[in-house]
Design a protein around this motif. Structure first.
Motif, PDB file in Angstrom:
ATOM      1  N   THR A 297     -10.350  13.600   1.777  1.00 48.16           N
ATOM      2  CA  THR A 297      -8.973  13.987   1.430  1.00 48.16           C
ATOM      3  C   THR A 297      -8.035  12.775   1.393  1.00 48.16           C
ATOM      4  O   THR A 297      -6.862  12.908   1.079  1.00 48.16           O
ATOM      5  N   LYS A 298      -8.559  11.586   1.740  1.00 47.85           N
ATOM      6  CA  LYS A 298      -7.713  10.393   1.817  1.00 47.85           C
ATOM      7  C   LYS A 298      -7.779   9.577   0.540  1.00 47.85           C
ATOM      8  O   LYS A 298      -8.853   9.385  -0.035  1.00 47.85           O
ATOM      9  N   SER A 299      -6.629   9.065   0.125  1.00 48.31           N
ATOM     10  CA  SER A 299      -6.583   8.083  -0.955  1.00 48.31           C
ATOM     11  C   SER A 299      -7.074   6.742  -0.421  1.00 48.31           C
ATOM     12  O   SER A 299      -7.085   6.511   0.786  1.00 48.31           O
ATOM     13  N   ARG A 300      -7.446   5.874  -1.336  1.00 46.58           N
ATOM     14  CA  ARG A 300      -7.779   4.494  -0.945  1.00 46.58           C
ATOM     15  C   ARG A 300      -7.038   3.571  -1.896  1.00 46.58           C
ATOM     16  O   ARG A 300      -7.119   3.727  -3.107  1.00 46.58           O
ATOM     17  N   ILE A 301      -6.286   2.611  -1.335  1.00 45.29           N
ATOM     18  CA  ILE A 301      -5.573   1.628  -2.154  1.00 45.29           C
ATOM     19  C   ILE A 301      -6.214   0.267  -1.918  1.00 45.29           C
ATOM     20  O   ILE A 301      -6.584  -0.068  -0.791  1.00 45.29           O
ATOM     21  N   SER A 302      -6.345  -0.489  -2.982  1.00 42.31           N
ATOM     22  CA  SER A 302      -7.002  -1.791  -2.893  1.00 42.31           C
ATOM     23  C   SER A 302      -6.255  -2.760  -3.803  1.00 42.31           C
ATOM     24  O   SER A 302      -5.699  -2.353  -4.822  1.00 42.31           O
ATOM     25  N   LEU A 303      -6.238  -4.047  -3.419  1.00 39.15           N
ATOM     26  CA  LEU A 303      -5.377  -5.029  -4.108  1.00 39.15           C
ATOM     27  C   LEU A 303      -6.134  -6.279  -4.551  1.00 39.15           C
ATOM     28  O   LEU A 303      -5.802  -7.378  -4.098  1.00 39.15           O
ATOM     29  N   PRO A 304      -7.140  -6.170  -5.395  1.00 36.35           N
ATOM     30  CA  PRO A 304      -7.872  -7.387  -5.774  1.00 36.35           C
ATOM     31  C   PRO A 304      -7.065  -8.308  -6.689  1.00 36.35           C
ATOM     32  O   PRO A 304      -6.458  -7.853  -7.658  1.00 36.35           O
ATOM     33  N   LEU A 305      -7.082  -9.591  -6.370  1.00 36.99           N
ATOM     34  CA  LEU A 305      -6.544 -10.614  -7.269  1.00 36.99           C
ATOM     35  C   LEU A 305      -7.743 -11.273  -7.934  1.00 36.99           C
ATOM     36  O   LEU A 305      -8.606 -11.843  -7.258  1.00 36.99           O
ATOM     37  N   PHE A 306      -7.829 -11.167  -9.260  1.00 37.85           N
ATOM     38  CA  PHE A 306      -8.934 -11.752 -10.009  1.00 37.85           C
ATOM     39  C   PHE A 306      -8.481 -13.109 -10.558  1.00 37.85           C
ATOM     40  O   PHE A 306      -7.667 -13.172 -11.469  1.00 37.85           O
ATOM     41  N   LEU A 307      -9.017 -14.161  -9.976  1.00 40.11           N
ATOM     42  CA  LEU A 307      -8.578 -15.515 -10.311  1.00 40.11           C
ATOM     43  C   LEU A 307      -9.268 -15.975 -11.596  1.00 40.11           C
ATOM     44  O   LEU A 307     -10.482 -16.194 -11.610  1.00 40.11           O
ATOM     45  N   HIS A 308      -8.470 -16.108 -12.662  1.00 40.55           N
ATOM     46  CA  HIS A 308      -9.016 -16.467 -13.974  1.00 40.55           C
ATOM     47  C   HIS A 308      -8.555 -17.861 -14.387  1.00 40.55           C
ATOM     48  O   HIS A 308      -7.385 -18.205 -14.233  1.00 40.55           O
ATOM     49  N   PRO A 309      -9.463 -18.658 -14.971  1.00 39.92           N
ATOM     50  CA  PRO A 309      -9.065 -19.962 -15.488  1.00 39.92           C
ATOM     51  C   PRO A 309      -8.205 -19.813 -16.744  1.00 39.92           C
ATOM     52  O   PRO A 309      -8.152 -18.731 -17.352  1.00 39.92           O
ATOM     53  N   ASN A 310      -7.559 -20.900 -17.129  1.00 35.40           N
ATOM     54  CA  ASN A 310      -6.882 -20.931 -18.421  1.00 35.40           C
ATOM     55  C   ASN A 310      -7.921 -20.740 -19.528  1.00 35.40           C
ATOM     56  O   ASN A 310      -9.073 -21.182 -19.385  1.00 35.40           O
TER      57      ASN A 310
ATOM     58  N   TYR B 129       0.838  -1.213   0.000  1.00 34.36           N
ATOM     59  CA  TYR B 129       0.000   0.000   0.000  1.00 34.36           C
ATOM     60  C   TYR B 129       0.872   1.262   0.000  1.00 34.36           C
ATOM     61  O   TYR B 129       0.643   2.198  -0.769  1.00 34.36           O
ATOM     62  N   GLU B 130       1.881   1.268   0.873  1.00 36.80           N
ATOM     63  CA  GLU B 130       2.738   2.461   0.997  1.00 36.80           C
ATOM     64  C   GLU B 130       3.573   2.692  -0.261  1.00 36.80           C
ATOM     65  O   GLU B 130       3.667   3.818  -0.763  1.00 36.80           O
ATOM     66  N   ASN B 131       4.170   1.619  -0.785  1.00 33.20           N
ATOM     67  CA  ASN B 131       5.056   1.761  -1.945  1.00 33.20           C
ATOM     68  C   ASN B 131       4.300   2.140  -3.215  1.00 33.20           C
ATOM     69  O   ASN B 131       4.788   2.934  -4.029  1.00 33.20           O
ATOM     70  N   TRP B 132       3.097   1.580  -3.384  1.00 31.49           N
ATOM     71  CA  TRP B 132       2.331   1.910  -4.587  1.00 31.49           C
ATOM     72  C   TRP B 132       1.665   3.273  -4.475  1.00 31.49           C
ATOM     73  O   TRP B 132       1.398   3.919  -5.483  1.00 31.49           O
ATOM     74  N   GLN B 133       1.413   3.730  -3.242  1.00 25.60           N
ATOM     75  CA  GLN B 133       0.905   5.097  -3.084  1.00 25.60           C
ATOM     76  C   GLN B 133       1.937   6.085  -3.623  1.00 25.60           C
ATOM     77  O   GLN B 133       1.598   7.043  -4.327  1.00 25.60           O
ATOM     78  N   ILE B 134       3.208   5.833  -3.314  1.00 25.92           N
ATOM     79  CA  ILE B 134       4.293   6.683  -3.830  1.00 25.92           C
ATOM     80  C   ILE B 134       4.307   6.642  -5.359  1.00 25.92           C
ATOM     81  O   ILE B 134       4.440   7.660  -6.038  1.00 25.92           O
ATOM     82  N   PHE B 135       4.132   5.435  -5.922  1.00 26.23           N
ATOM     83  CA  PHE B 135       4.121   5.273  -7.384  1.00 26.23           C
ATOM     84  C   PHE B 135       2.968   6.072  -8.013  1.00 26.23           C
ATOM     85  O   PHE B 135       3.150   6.801  -8.989  1.00 26.23           O
ATOM     86  N   PHE B 136       1.760   5.949  -7.436  1.00 24.32           N
ATOM     87  CA  PHE B 136       0.604   6.655  -8.003  1.00 24.32           C
ATOM     88  C   PHE B 136       0.728   8.171  -7.845  1.00 24.32           C
ATOM     89  O   PHE B 136       0.148   8.934  -8.622  1.00 24.32           O
TER      90      PHE B 136
END
Length: 278
Positions: free
Chosen positions: A241-254, A43-50
């Motif tokens: 005034t706050k950002s929100r970071i979220s990390l969904p993993l979308f599980l996809h079949p072959n 969350y912290e590292n990608w906030q810097i990236f964004f």
């Protein structure tokens, strides 16, 4: 209806988790094996990236759909006219990623994939025989070595008053994939559709892992496991005034996996991407 967090360590965790999925479309896990320290660091590292201009060096590829999607190209939910107020990064192990962020996000991707496969085997175990007969193969084997499984690093920027009227962070939608695995975000806002016009707040205690059913599992199970409508609402007051970071993993079949008589995973995904105009 209320969503109760299931203790992953409990002897009957698998049964309770699948019951929750079946009745609400969502399951919430606590005491699970995903490192909270790593989630916080991501969350912290990608906030810097964004917050940086570097993100524009990774503009998404139309062919492969990896990379950075700015607010100007982010999704409009099916049936809605206003774009969601968000930007995001699509991470695949084979795709592009800033070098300084790669190791951490790659380790997280690996760990959540392993857990997601286990959760699919729980779903399989507690599928009645007339439902499991519909599965063309073991659910967990549908995702083995899948290159389609997507980790999306989502950034909902602070609200500054320039947003379109009625636009929200993520309008009501269902996910396309089999299961979505999501650590509780750093700010609340996620809601799941209840009965009638009601919306239920998903527990956002840091450390919870939120899992929901996607349309592909609904399709494969003939509707037994419902793909649930959910949304992310805008914060109010000082929280705007706050950002929100979220990390969904979308599980996809072959892609070649047969979901039903009507669809393979590939044809289903393509139909939905066409609907979204992606």
């Amino acid at each position: 209806m209320e969503l109760i967090a299931v203790d992953y360590q409990a002897p009957n965790a698998d049964k309770l988790f699948v019951e929750s999925l079946r009745t609400t479309g969502f399951g919430v896990l606590k005491n699970h094996p995903i490192s909270q320290q790593r989630v916080r660091s991501i969350y912290e590292n990608w906030q810097i990236f964004f917050n940086s201009q570097e993100k524009n060096d990774f503009a998404y590829s139309k062919e492969k759909h990896d990379g950075f999607f700015s607010t100007s190209v982010s999704e409009t939910a099916k049936g809605f006219k206003k774009k969601d107020i968000k930007e995001y990064y699509h991470y695949y192990p084979w795709g592009r990623c800033p070098e300084s962020l790669k190791q951490e996000i790659s380790d997280y991707y690996k760990d959540t994939n392993a857990l997601a496969s286990e959760l699919l085997s729980w779903v399989e175990k507690y599928s009645p025989s007339e439902i499991s007969e519909k599965y063309s193969q073991l659910l967990s084997s549908m995702v083995t070595n899948s290159e389609q499984t997507l980790l999306r690093i989502l950034h909902y920027p602070p609200l500054d008053g320039s947003e379109e009227p009625d636009a929200i962070r993520a309008a009501a939608h269902e996910d396309i994939n089999l299961l979505t695995i999501l650590p509780a975000a750093n700010e609340p806002g996620l809601q799941v559709k209840g009965t009638g016009d009601s919306w239920i707040d998903v527990p956002c205690d840091f450390g919870n892992l939120i899992v929901n059913i996607g349309d592909m599992l609904q399709e494969a199970s003939g509707g037994y496991f419902p793909s649930t409508t959910h949304r992310v609402i805008n914060p109010k007051g000082s929280d705007q005034t706050k950002s929100r970071i979220s990390l969904p993993l979308f599980l996809h079949p072959n892609p070649e996996v047969i979901l039903s008589e009507r669809y393979t995973a590939k044809s289903y995904l393509q139909e939905r991407l066409d609907e979204l105009g992606v």
